[in-house]
Enzyme design. Structure first.
Site, PDB file in Angstrom:
ATOM      1  N   GLU A 185      41.058  73.054  -8.014  1.00  0.00           N
ATOM      2  CA  GLU A 185      40.883  72.130  -9.141  1.00  0.00           C
ATOM      3  C   GLU A 185      40.016  72.704 -10.253  1.00  0.00           C
ATOM      4  OE1 GLU A 185      39.598  68.385  -7.492  1.00  0.00           O
ATOM      5  OE2 GLU A 185      41.482  68.091  -6.413  1.00  0.00           O
ATOM      6  N   GLU A 196      46.585  68.967  -1.471  1.00  0.00           N
ATOM      7  CA  GLU A 196      45.743  67.816  -1.116  1.00  0.00           C
ATOM      8  C   GLU A 196      46.463  66.529  -1.485  1.00  0.00           C
ATOM      9  OE1 GLU A 196      41.739  67.558  -2.666  1.00  0.00           O
ATOM     10  OE2 GLU A 196      41.394  69.677  -2.287  1.00  0.00           O
TER      11      GLU A 196
HETATM   12  O1  IFM Z   1      36.906  65.593  -1.948  1.00  0.00           O
HETATM   13  C1  IFM Z   1      37.701  65.996  -3.019  1.00  0.00           C
HETATM   14  C2  IFM Z   1      38.032  67.468  -2.927  1.00  0.00           C
HETATM   15  O2  IFM Z   1      36.892  68.267  -2.863  1.00  0.00           O
HETATM   16  C3  IFM Z   1      38.825  67.901  -4.153  1.00  0.00           C
HETATM   17  N1  IFM Z   1      39.945  67.030  -4.354  1.00  0.00           N
HETATM   18  C4  IFM Z   1      39.728  65.608  -4.330  1.00  0.00           C
HETATM   19  C5  IFM Z   1      39.002  65.238  -3.049  1.00  0.00           C
HETATM   20  C6  IFM Z   1      38.805  63.712  -2.967  1.00  0.00           C
HETATM   21  O3  IFM Z   1      38.123  63.218  -4.050  1.00  0.00           O
END
Ligand code: IFM
Length: 437
Positions: free
Chosen positions: A172, A350
């Site tokens: 990210e 994710e």
């Molecule tokens: O916990 C975070 C992760 O570190 C990065 N993506 C989003 C997740 C949830 O908010």
């Protein structure tokens, strides 16, 4: 093909056969689960009063550092065949150019344990946390940042690459840049548009050099960056400025990073920000897949008073504990957009929900798996899905107030608890396994 109705999701959401090498896994990040980490920028940031909800400190987190074997067993019990996790740079390079053999051994052992039970590791090099020494020298905007990430990648590739095929250079980068340099809620806590653009450029350069180093060290590696991608819709469809703000959010937040990779040039154009436009040959071809972290839909209002000129609101759907709308259609929308834009394989790196009571996670998983399966039925090459997260963990500035784990964690005892989300994950894993020859 008509769009799916998300009103009723079939018990088997995998509507077409899923490739035998499909990765069905869980994700974590070092700082959020390992605990006992003191050498990075977040460990310092946490000490600033008011930065973390409830004044929490990451502390022992889920104590994963000391519980690798137990947690590998938990992953196996879920029926997963893959695990995405990050390696903590500050442990591995505690001082510039000094590599800590014991920390490398720890991760090599973790990878070996995963492989021994048939779980494919996917490693993330940078999941937000920077070594303290690098943060002190300017972090993402330091001249040396791209080369430092490159040498970290080269070292990781050389030491771990024989057993690791899938790599995310960055997690990210769009979030890290906006939170660190635009709204100032994360380290280094700045609100400075010129530095934000420099941070973005540093991340892109770092990605390109790290990808080159990984390719040299481990031929056949599959490399990408995990992007936080949002579905954005104008709050008032009829209002041209809301539509404009929506476009700005999409181009600046969602697409600028991979657009730059595709064009072989660092490019960012956002109103009020210095223009970035600079060729960088190493960027072209530096990604084999697009990593999609999908969580939310935003309704977008044009807000000239805001630093980015946009105000974000949640959509009308059911909300998670974090106030985030649960919107599985959005995953399908994002997969279509990513594929149309880049024509690269996609990895869902994710996807998950803050749900302390554990009531939402099962249906959430099934509906998002359905969205993914629908995209695959349309011919979009989705290569894997990683649920966030294996365990409840330290959720950055939200501290321990949000729970994303398939396994709940009692942070007083470190006991891991199986829940309905885990049950559904395992059921879906079994459906996938049954399709394999
Ligand atoms: O916990 C975070 C992760 O570190 C990065 N993506 C989003 C997740 C949830 O908010």
């Amino acid at each position: 093909m008509d769009d799916p109705s998300f009103q009723s999701i079939p018990a088997n959401p995998f509507i077409t056969p899923v490739p035998t090498d499909f990765l069905w896994g869980v994700a974590t990040a070092a700082y959020q689960v390992e605990g006992h980490t003191s050498g990075n920028d977040w460990a310092r940031f946490e000490t600033i009063p008011g930065m973390i909800k409830g004044g929490a400190r990451s502390g022992a987190a889920a104590d994963h550092w000391n519980r690798v074997s137990e947690d590998v067993g938990l992953i196996k019990a879920l029926g997963a065949n893959a695990h995405r996790f990050s390696i903590e740079w500050s442990r591995l390079e505690p001082a510039p150019g000094h590599w800590d053999q014991r920390a490398w051994d720890h991760y090599a052992d973790e990878i070996a344990q995963l492989r021994a039970v048939g779980i494919e590791p996917m490693l993330t090099l940078l999941h937000f946390t920077l070594p303290g020494w690098l943060a002190e020298r300017g972090g993402l905007v330091a001249e040396e940042f791209p080369q430092r990430l490159e040498s970290f990648a080269a070292e990781a590739g050389r030491r771990l690459g024989a057993d690791v095929r899938f790599w995310c250079t960055l997690n990210e980068p769009n979030v890290q840049m906006f939170y660190g340099y635009v709204n100032g809620l994360w380290p280094p806590g700045l609100r400075d548009k010129a530095l934000a653009v420099r941070a973005f450029a540093g991340l892109l350069r770092g990605h390109a050099l790290a990808a080159r180093a990984l390719r040299a060290a481990c031929p056949g590696a599959q490399i990408g960056a995990a992007m936080h991608l949002v579905v954005a819709e104008p709050l008032r469809r009829w209002w041209p400025l809301d539509r404009l703000a929506t476009r700005l959010l999409e181009t600046g937040f969602n697409w600028a990073f991979y657009d730059s990779i595709q064009r072989g040039a660092l490019q960012l154009r956002l109103p009020g920000f210095p223009v970035l436009d600079e060729a960088m040959a190493e960027l072209a071809g530096s990604a084999d897949f697009v990593g999609v972290n999908f969580y939310r839909r935003h309704l977008v209002r044009f807000a000239p008073e805001a630093p980015t000129m946009v105000e974000l609101r949640s959509g009308p759907g059911p909300l998670s504990d974090a106030g985030v709308e649960i919107h599985p259609q959005g995953l399908l929308t994002i997969l279509r957009r990513v594929w149309n834009r880049y024509q690269l394989p996609v990895m869902i790196t994710e996807n998950g929900v803050a749900d302390a009571a554990g009531r939402l996670r099962g249906p959430y998983l099934r509906s998002h798996a359905y969205a993914m399966a629908w995209a695959m039925a349309e011919g979009i090459p989705v290569k894997g899905y990683f649920h966030w997260s294996l365990l409840d963990n330290f959720e950055w500035t939200d501290g321990y107030t949000l729970r994303f784990g398939l396994y709940g964690v009692d942070f007083a005892t470190q006991e891991r608890r199986w829940g309905p989300g885990a049950e559904e994950f395992r059921r879906l894993a079994a459906l996938l396994a049954a399709q394999r020859p």
